[in-house]
Design a protein around this motif. Structure first.
Motif, short mmCIF file in Angstrom:
data_model
loop_
_atom_site.label_atom_id
_atom_site.label_comp_id
_atom_site.label_asym_id
_atom_site.label_seq_id
_atom_site.Cartn_x
_atom_site.Cartn_y
_atom_site.Cartn_z
N HIS A 7 8.12 20.14 -4.71
CA HIS A 7 7.63 19.41 -3.73
C HIS A 7 8.59 19.17 -2.49
O HIS A 7 9.67 18.82 -2.98
N PRO A 8 8.20 19.30 -1.31
CA PRO A 8 8.89 19.21 -0.15
C PRO A 8 8.44 18.01 0.60
O PRO A 8 7.42 18.01 0.76
N ARG A 9 9.73 17.67 1.47
CA ARG A 9 9.08 16.78 2.51
C ARG A 9 10.29 16.71 3.62
O ARG A 9 9.81 16.30 4.69
N THR A 10 11.07 16.50 4.22
CA THR A 10 11.74 15.73 5.00
C THR A 10 12.68 16.43 6.13
O THR A 10 12.25 17.83 6.32
N CYS A 11 13.67 16.09 6.42
CA CYS A 11 14.60 16.66 7.59
C CYS A 11 15.37 17.51 7.05
O CYS A 11 15.86 17.16 5.91
N ARG A 12 15.67 18.54 7.84
CA ARG A 12 16.48 19.29 7.51
C ARG A 12 17.44 19.75 8.68
O ARG A 12 16.86 20.00 9.56
N ALA A 13 18.83 19.53 8.47
CA ALA A 13 19.68 19.77 9.56
C ALA A 13 20.84 20.87 9.10
O ALA A 13 21.07 20.63 7.84
N TRP A 14 21.24 21.46 10.09
CA TRP A 14 22.11 22.37 9.64
C TRP A 14 23.56 22.47 10.26
O TRP A 14 23.50 22.26 11.42
N LEU A 15 24.43 22.63 9.58
CA LEU A 15 25.89 22.06 9.95
C LEU A 15 26.37 23.30 10.46
O LEU A 15 27.22 23.21 11.34
N VAL A 98 12.92 18.10 -4.87
CA VAL A 98 11.63 18.53 -4.38
C VAL A 98 10.36 17.64 -4.85
O VAL A 98 9.76 17.42 -3.79
N GLN A 99 10.53 17.24 -5.94
CA GLN A 99 9.23 16.26 -6.42
C GLN A 99 9.45 14.84 -5.95
O GLN A 99 8.44 14.60 -5.54
N TRP A 100 10.52 14.28 -5.90
CA TRP A 100 10.62 12.78 -5.37
C TRP A 100 10.23 13.00 -3.80
O TRP A 100 9.59 12.01 -3.20
N ALA A 101 11.26 13.84 -3.20
CA ALA A 101 11.50 13.64 -1.53
C ALA A 101 10.01 14.48 -1.02
O ALA A 101 9.56 13.58 -0.06
N TYR A 102 9.16 15.03 -1.50
CA TYR A 102 8.23 15.90 -0.94
C TYR A 102 6.83 15.78 -1.71
O TYR A 102 5.95 15.11 -1.27
N GLU A 104 6.04 13.92 -4.13
CA GLU A 104 5.34 12.68 -4.45
C GLU A 104 5.06 11.73 -3.23
O GLU A 104 4.37 10.39 -3.39
N SER A 105 5.43 12.10 -2.22
CA SER A 105 5.23 11.70 -0.99
C SER A 105 3.80 11.63 -0.59
O SER A 105 3.32 12.52 -0.74
N ARG A 106 3.45 10.53 -0.02
CA ARG A 106 1.75 10.56 0.09
C ARG A 106 1.47 10.33 1.68
O ARG A 106 0.66 10.24 2.00
N GLN A 107 2.60 10.24 2.54
CA GLN A 107 2.67 10.22 3.84
C GLN A 107 1.85 11.49 4.29
O GLN A 107 1.91 12.64 3.81
N PRO A 108 1.13 11.63 5.64
CA PRO A 108 0.50 12.98 6.21
C PRO A 108 1.89 14.00 6.25
O PRO A 108 3.03 13.64 6.85
N LEU A 109 1.69 15.34 6.15
CA LEU A 109 2.39 16.25 6.66
C LEU A 109 2.66 16.40 8.02
O LEU A 109 3.84 16.53 8.67
N ALA A 110 1.73 16.23 8.67
CA ALA A 110 1.66 16.40 10.36
C ALA A 110 2.56 15.18 10.73
O ALA A 110 2.62 13.97 10.10
N VAL A 111 3.96 15.46 11.38
CA VAL A 111 4.58 14.39 12.14
C VAL A 111 5.60 14.02 11.21
O VAL A 111 6.79 14.10 11.64
N SER A 113 6.70 15.06 8.09
CA SER A 113 7.37 15.94 7.09
C SER A 113 7.68 17.48 7.90
O SER A 113 8.58 17.73 7.90
N ASN A 114 6.56 18.13 8.30
CA ASN A 114 6.46 19.39 8.56
C ASN A 114 7.38 19.55 10.05
O ASN A 114 7.01 18.91 10.93
#
Length: 617
Positions: A7-15, A98-102, A104-111, A113-114
């Motif tokens: 499960h996925p969800r959040t911000c990714r930034a690359w260093l 992945v399970q916890w951050a994405y 299991e998140s119930r927020q919309p993917l639009a805006v 997460s994706n």
């Protein structure tokens, strides 16, 4: 094959920019991810709290942390459990994360997460050129997939270390599936009969487009182009019921609607085609032209959410791992779902597309008749129609609430901090914190993302800011009684402190995934959640008012996503040699935040930092 715990969800930034070397693709020669020492993580946690908490609260939390970490105490017992888990799993934290951050998140993917990546506008403004470019893009993605399949994809390196390449095969023919309590990810690329089609969406209508010939060869650009013409001729009018809008809903709501939708066999078959497709291509209608400055923001928002139910949002299936967006006005980009996709592999794919699109079509089209692209139909009963109407309302509310401000800072780029022996990423992070302080008169919890792909199955780690050194610099910078030389030294210390946190995270010794692991290990063992995770300090320090992300690419692209919290910002940046692209987002519903104010302050702050490094007087 279905990965139920991905499960996925959040911000990714690359260093750091990831550099490919031409060696065969491999998967298992990177080391296992270490479990950091408990004492080190707890000390790092307390240091991260120091700039954020008043002394009396910090002392309370310090006592709690000392109790948790004492010899033979609860922390040590959970640490031993994590070390056992690390010995018996490929990666001790990734599935949990992945399970916890994405998932299991119930927020919309639009805006929420994706992430979206908007690329420089192509030089066209008509539907014929749109279809030409779209066919080239499809051919480029298929070429990338063939290289991956044939073992010709170069292994990536970061700071001289090879990276785990396991995510690449999961990019294609995968899709997130909604559930009532949590989602899961379905991946169809390794099935006995791997999918050979993509999904094309135009005017809210979905089409199954086969992209391989009967002999297994890839279709040529001209073949794909003729098929896209056929799709266009079958989708003149906008569909009254935009099915894709359903995927923008709150995950629980969409999960219930999904089950209702799949009661019908026709709907089952159509949804299955979308989910199993290699990827999706969204052929968007042109958006209203405005000034060049605002157009960059409009373009990024279009890729991110489609612009609303009266624009192109019905052309999205937000659960799909890869969605390429090609506008009739020359805009284009990529929207990806984070449960399976990570930033650097996406950047690598986009780099391949940009290079491929500069080359002429290498193949002549064989003179064989092509099957008509198959339009996917849906049976929409009264319940589904009600679900669509509700989803349309909710998405428009969300889109109207999001303020997106994109700008290109042209005064300098990453070469300036490099000339002063400073990390460009660390320099920009300090600038973002200073900008936040100038707007809000306080510092706030912020997260940047470090890759963990130097470890087998690794995903990401947070880098927390501000540091004590950054706070000292911020408090001194606008103080006229502090000499320039002192400010310069404080800036260097702040940048170096952030660079050290980055290096620590890249060694697998960040604190956030470890703290999460300790919490989840307690739950796994049937214990109550340890007190340090119930402490108000923990809640405050993980209320990420600044969500940041760096795009690791050599193209002039802009990444964009929404804030993690209602009263926060997301700041994405792409530093090039002599300029930096920024995207700042905030929610209009919060009176305290304003994306335009934050963006303007960030520009001013960067100019002030340039003056500090290179005084003009």
């Amino acid at each position: 094959m279905i990965f139920k715990n991905i499960h996925p969800r959040t911000c990714r930034a690359w260093l750091s920019l990831v550099s490919p070397r031409h060696e065969p693709c491999f998967y298992s020669t990177v080391p296992l991810q270490p479990v950091p020492p408990l004492t080190q993580t707890l000390q790092g946690y307390l240091r991260a709290l120091e700039p954020l908490l008043p002394p009396e609260e910090l002392n309370h939390t310090r006592r709690m942390v000392q109790e948790f970490g004492r010899p033979g105490g609860l922390g040590q017992q959970l640490q031993e459990g994590l070390e056992r888990r690390a010995r018996h799993t490929k990666n001790w934290i990734t599935d949990w994360w992945v399970q916890w951050a994405y998932l299991e998140s119930r927020q919309p993917l639009a805006v929420h997460s994706n992430p979206a990546i908007s690329l420089p506008r192509r030089d066209y403004n008509d539907w014929r050129s749109q279809l030409l470019f779209a066919s080239k893009l499809i051919a480029a993605v298929l070429d990338f997939k063939a290289k991956m399949h044939n073992g010709q994809l170069p292994v990536e390196y970061m700071r001289g270390k090879p990276l785990c390449m396991e995510l690449y095969p999961l990019l294609f023919s995968s899709c997130r599936i909604p559930g009532p309590k949590h989602d899961y990810v379905a991946h169809y690329g390794n099935s006995r009969r791997s999918p050979t089609h993509i999904t094309v969406v135009r005017n809210y209508q979905f089409f199954q487009l086969e992209v391989y010939n009967s002999d297994g060869s890839r279709m040529t650009e001209s073949q794909i182009h003729s098929q896209l013409h056929r799709i266009r001729s079958q989708s003149w009018k906008t569909d009254k019921e935009p099915m894709g809008i359903l995927t923008s809903e709150h995950r629980h709501t969409w999960g219930e609607a999904y089950n209702r939708l799949l009661r019908d066999k026709l709907n089952q078959e159509s949804v299955r085609m979308i989910e199993t497709g290699l990827f999706s291509l969204c052929l968007d209608s042109p958006v209203m032209r405005i000034s060049d400055e605002k157009y960059a923001s409009r373009k990024a928002a279009q890729v991110l959410h489609g612009g609303g139910t009266y624009s192109n949002s019905g052309n999205r299936w937000f659960d799909k791992t890869l969605q390429f967006v090609v506008g009739e006005d020359g805009s284009w980009g990529l929207l990806y779902e984070q449960a399976t996709a990570e930033g650097p592999p996406i950047a690598n794919l986009l780099h391949h597309i940009v290079e491929y699109c500069e080359k002429p079509d290498p193949k002549r089209a064989p003179l064989v008749p092509l099957p008509m692209p198959k339009k996917l139909y849906f049976h929409i009963d009264r319940d589904i129609k009600r679900d669509i109407e509700q989803a349309k309302q909710n998405l428009d509310i969300l889109i109207n609430d999001l303020d997106v401000h994109v700008f290109n800072f042209k005064k300098f780029g990453k070469e300036l901090p490099k000339e002063h022996n400073m990390s460009p990423n660390s320099f920009i992070q300090v600038a973002v914190q200073l900008s936040y302080y100038r707007v809000h008169n306080e510092v706030c919890p912020a997260c940047d993302i470090a890759s963990q792909r130097m470890f087998r199955g690794g995903r990401t780690e947070y880098i927390r800011s501000p540091t004590n050194q950054a706070l000292k610099f911020i408090l001194a910078f606008d103080d006229r009684t502090v000499l320039r030389e002192a400010k310069l030294e404080l800036l260097r210390e702040a940048v170096d402190a952030y660079s050290e946190l980055t290096a620590q995270a890249l060694r697998g010794h960040g604190i956030d995934r470890h703290l999460l692991g300790l919490k989840l290990q307690a739950i796994e063992e049937g214990r109550s959640i340890p007190k340090i995770f119930m402490d108000t300090a923990y809640g405050l320090a993980t209320h990420w008012k600044l969500r940041t992300g760096q795009v690791p690419t050599n193209t002039d692209s802009v990444m964009c996503f929404g804030p993690l919290v209602p009263d926060g910002y997301a700041v994405c940046y792409n530093p090039q040699a002599d300029h930096v692209h920024f995207a700042v987002t905030a929610f209009n519903c919060c009176e305290d935040t304003n994306a335009e104010t934050m963006a303007r302050t960030l520009k001013e702050t960067l100019c002030d930092l340039q003056e500090l490094l290179q005084p003009t007087v």
